[in-house]
Design an enzyme around this catalytic site. Structure first.
Site, PDB file in Angstrom:
ATOM      1  N   ASP A   1     -41.620 -33.395   2.525  1.00  0.00           N
ATOM      2  CA  ASP A   1     -40.163 -33.427   2.794  1.00  0.00           C
ATOM      3  C   ASP A   1     -39.487 -33.956   1.531  1.00  0.00           C
ATOM      4  O   ASP A   1     -40.150 -34.416   0.592  1.00  0.00           O
ATOM      5  CB  ASP A   1     -39.863 -34.333   4.006  1.00  0.00           C
ATOM      6  CG  ASP A   1     -38.376 -34.347   4.376  1.00  0.00           C
ATOM      7  OD1 ASP A   1     -37.696 -33.305   4.239  1.00  0.00           O
ATOM      8  OD2 ASP A   1     -37.877 -35.414   4.800  1.00  0.00           O
ATOM      9  N   SER A   2     -38.156 -33.910   1.530  1.00  0.00           N
ATOM     10  CA  SER A   2     -37.408 -34.496   0.406  1.00  0.00           C
ATOM     11  C   SER A   2     -37.438 -36.019   0.464  1.00  0.00           C
ATOM     12  O   SER A   2     -37.250 -36.693  -0.542  1.00  0.00           O
ATOM     13  CB  SER A   2     -35.957 -34.027   0.481  1.00  0.00           C
ATOM     14  OG  SER A   2     -35.405 -34.416   1.737  1.00  0.00           O
TER      15      SER A   2
ATOM     16  N   TYR B   1     -32.059 -32.520  -0.517  1.00  0.00           N
ATOM     17  CA  TYR B   1     -32.129 -31.055  -0.602  1.00  0.00           C
ATOM     18  C   TYR B   1     -30.887 -30.391   0.001  1.00  0.00           C
ATOM     19  O   TYR B   1     -30.493 -29.311  -0.410  1.00  0.00           O
ATOM     20  CB  TYR B   1     -33.358 -30.542   0.165  1.00  0.00           C
ATOM     21  CG  TYR B   1     -34.682 -30.660  -0.549  1.00  0.00           C
ATOM     22  CD1 TYR B   1     -34.781 -31.208  -1.836  1.00  0.00           C
ATOM     23  CD2 TYR B   1     -35.846 -30.199   0.064  1.00  0.00           C
ATOM     24  CE1 TYR B   1     -36.016 -31.300  -2.469  1.00  0.00           C
ATOM     25  CE2 TYR B   1     -37.079 -30.275  -0.573  1.00  0.00           C
ATOM     26  CZ  TYR B   1     -37.164 -30.828  -1.831  1.00  0.00           C
ATOM     27  OH  TYR B   1     -38.378 -30.903  -2.461  1.00  0.00           O
ATOM     28  N   GLY B   2     -30.323 -31.021   1.018  1.00  0.00           N
ATOM     29  CA  GLY B   2     -29.323 -30.362   1.844  1.00  0.00           C
ATOM     30  C   GLY B   2     -28.034 -30.013   1.138  1.00  0.00           C
ATOM     31  O   GLY B   2     -27.267 -29.180   1.615  1.00  0.00           O
TER      32      GLY B   2
ATOM     33  N   CYS C   1     -39.590 -30.090   6.671  1.00  0.00           N
ATOM     34  CA  CYS C   1     -38.212 -30.093   6.200  1.00  0.00           C
ATOM     35  C   CYS C   1     -37.601 -28.731   6.541  1.00  0.00           C
ATOM     36  O   CYS C   1     -38.136 -27.700   6.120  1.00  0.00           O
ATOM     37  CB  CYS C   1     -38.203 -30.309   4.684  1.00  0.00           C
ATOM     38  SG  CYS C   1     -36.577 -30.120   3.921  1.00  0.00           S
ATOM     39  N   ASN C   2     -36.523 -28.750   7.295  1.00  0.00           N
ATOM     40  CA  ASN C   2     -35.867 -27.493   7.674  1.00  0.00           C
ATOM     41  C   ASN C   2     -35.236 -26.798   6.477  1.00  0.00           C
ATOM     42  O   ASN C   2     -35.249 -25.576   6.390  1.00  0.00           O
ATOM     43  CB  ASN C   2     -34.762 -27.758   8.703  1.00  0.00           C
ATOM     44  CG  ASN C   2     -35.302 -28.160  10.059  1.00  0.00           C
ATOM     45  OD1 ASN C   2     -35.413 -27.343  10.948  1.00  0.00           O
ATOM     46  ND2 ASN C   2     -35.651 -29.420  10.209  1.00  0.00           N
ATOM     47  N   THR C   3     -34.655 -27.581   5.577  1.00  0.00           N
ATOM     48  CA  THR C   3     -33.971 -26.971   4.427  1.00  0.00           C
ATOM     49  C   THR C   3     -34.982 -26.202   3.585  1.00  0.00           C
ATOM     50  O   THR C   3     -34.781 -25.028   3.251  1.00  0.00           O
ATOM     51  CB  THR C   3     -33.280 -28.062   3.575  1.00  0.00           C
ATOM     52  OG1 THR C   3     -32.498 -28.903   4.431  1.00  0.00           O
ATOM     53  CG2 THR C   3     -32.392 -27.441   2.513  1.00  0.00           C
TER      54      THR C   3
ATOM     55  N   CYS D   1     -32.683 -30.937  11.192  1.00  0.00           N
ATOM     56  CA  CYS D   1     -33.073 -31.600   9.945  1.00  0.00           C
ATOM     57  C   CYS D   1     -34.057 -32.664  10.384  1.00  0.00           C
ATOM     58  O   CYS D   1     -33.794 -33.391  11.358  1.00  0.00           O
ATOM     59  CB  CYS D   1     -31.865 -32.259   9.279  1.00  0.00           C
ATOM     60  SG  CYS D   1     -32.314 -33.393   7.940  1.00  0.00           S
ATOM     61  N   THR D   2     -35.195 -32.764   9.709  1.00  0.00           N
ATOM     62  CA  THR D   2     -36.240 -33.667  10.203  1.00  0.00           C
ATOM     63  C   THR D   2     -35.837 -35.141  10.106  1.00  0.00           C
ATOM     64  O   THR D   2     -36.466 -35.991  10.745  1.00  0.00           O
ATOM     65  CB  THR D   2     -37.562 -33.426   9.453  1.00  0.00           C
ATOM     66  OG1 THR D   2     -37.329 -33.489   8.042  1.00  0.00           O
ATOM     67  CG2 THR D   2     -38.136 -32.059   9.818  1.00  0.00           C
ATOM     68  N   HIS D   3     -34.808 -35.434   9.317  1.00  0.00           N
ATOM     69  CA  HIS D   3     -34.325 -36.819   9.295  1.00  0.00           C
ATOM     70  C   HIS D   3     -33.669 -37.225  10.618  1.00  0.00           C
ATOM     71  O   HIS D   3     -33.646 -38.408  10.960  1.00  0.00           O
ATOM     72  CB  HIS D   3     -33.285 -37.001   8.182  1.00  0.00           C
ATOM     73  CG  HIS D   3     -33.869 -37.202   6.820  1.00  0.00           C
ATOM     74  ND1 HIS D   3     -34.431 -36.180   6.090  1.00  0.00           N
ATOM     75  CD2 HIS D   3     -33.976 -38.320   6.049  1.00  0.00           C
ATOM     76  CE1 HIS D   3     -34.855 -36.660   4.931  1.00  0.00           C
ATOM     77  NE2 HIS D   3     -34.591 -37.953   4.873  1.00  0.00           N
TER      78      HIS D   3
HETATM   79  N1  DGL Z   1     -35.254 -33.524   5.950  1.00  0.00           N
HETATM   80  C1  DGL Z   1     -34.688 -32.364   5.369  1.00  0.00           C
HETATM   81  C2  DGL Z   1     -34.478 -31.255   6.398  1.00  0.00           C
HETATM   82  O1  DGL Z   1     -35.179 -31.193   7.386  1.00  0.00           O
HETATM   83  C3  DGL Z   1     -33.559 -32.431   4.373  1.00  0.00           C
HETATM   84  C4  DGL Z   1     -32.878 -33.689   4.006  1.00  0.00           C
HETATM   85  C5  DGL Z   1     -32.204 -33.580   2.662  1.00  0.00           C
HETATM   86  O2  DGL Z   1     -32.888 -33.822   1.663  1.00  0.00           O
HETATM   87  O3  DGL Z   1     -31.007 -33.222   2.594  1.00  0.00           O
HETATM   88  O4  DGL Z   1     -33.661 -30.392   6.232  1.00  0.00           O
END
Ligand code: DGL
Length: 269
Positions: free
Chosen positions: A11-12, A43-44, A75-77, A189-191
């Site tokens: 992930d990021s 990443y987003g 990470c979805n992004t 988003c996994t966060h």
């Molecule tokens: N956790 C990441 C996701 O699932 C992205 C978070 C980020 O770096 O913006 O999209």
């Protein structure tokens, strides 16, 4: 013969812990290595071109260094932009994390669902496609929040976070025309599952709304278990390793949260 090759989570930042958690619960003997691309975080807010250039190249170097049996892009992004490119570049199994629109559409009673992700994720054609395939009869509203990513990172560093900021982010979704009908929100988003309790409280503060939050963590854990079924594991998986592409103060502050996911060895890449 045992097989010590790890499963590599990527992930990021710390978001992928929301996928690692349920996977560890299913596979207690599996060795894990968790990579946070802190040098590329966040990443987003990046462009498709930046993510598409960065993620496959970095995962190629990580695969060479750590020789995993399987990679989970938690990470979805990164997944909605670069999953196909990563799969074609690497000669090993790669599991992606994409918005859980299908399970959300399956449970929505009001037929109105929200997709809360990063700005980069919510504008992806991948999301258009999931929506058309699985939620064709639903109103699907989307909202991209960089704020919630920062809040999740801050929470895991042990910092206090302001409830009003969660409410403002959720209002960005629910405040759209038709948003009052939403009963199910995809945490895309996994966060965001890391701050689900705060989001639940925020929904309460926005007029006592009972919203169900859905994410892909448990489904991905089952997929990883299925893909590794029958494989050997070491007798003792040892300490999980957390690797950051850039070191610094934040890494030390995250150590207690990482340890609670079994990641007791912190390393630079
Ligand atoms: N956790 C990441 C996701 O699932 C992205 C978070 C980020 O770096 O913006 O999209």
């Amino acid at each position: 013969m045992t097989d010590a090759r790890p499963i590599l989570f990527f992930d990021s930042g710390v978001g992928g812990l929301s996928v690692l958690g349920p996977t560890r619960a299913l596979l207690p003997r599996a060795p894990f290595i968790y990579v946070a691309d802190s040098a590329g975080f966040p990443y987003g807010t990046k462009s498709e071109a930046e993510i598409a250039a960065r993620v496959p190249a970095l995962l190629g170097r990580l695969a060479e260094r750590y020789r995993p049996r399987l990679i989970v892009i938690a990470c979805n992004t990164a997944s909605t932009i670069a999953l196909a490119a990563v799969r074609s570049a690497l000669d090993l199994g790669v599991v992606g994390t994409v918005p859980a629109i299908k399970p959300a559409a399956a449970i929505s009673v009001t037929r109105a669902i929200g997709v809360l992700g990063t700005s980069a994720t919510v504008r992806q054609p991948y999301v258009d496609d999931l929506t058309a395939r699985f939620a064709g009869d639903c109103l699907v509203l989307r909202y991209g929040s960089a704020e919630l990513v920062e809040l999740a990172e801050a929470k895991l560093r042990g910092e206090a976070t302001d409830p009003a900021r969660y409410a403002a982010a959720l209002q960005g979704l629910l405040g759209q025309p038709g948003g009052e009908r939403i009963d199910t929100v995809v945490l895309a988003c996994t966060h965001f599952p890391l701050v689900e309790a705060e989001l639940t409280a925020a929904a309460q503060s926005l007029g006592g709304r009972a919203i169900r939050f859905v994410d892909g963590g448990a489904g991905i854990a089952r997929r990883v278990a299925a893909l590794t079924q029958g494989q050997e594991w070491p007798d003792d998986p040892g300490a999980g390793r957390a690797v950051f592409t850039r070191g610094g103060g934040d890494v030390d502050a995250l150590a207690p949260a990482l340890a609670s996911y079994g990641l007791n060895r912190l390393e630079p890449f």
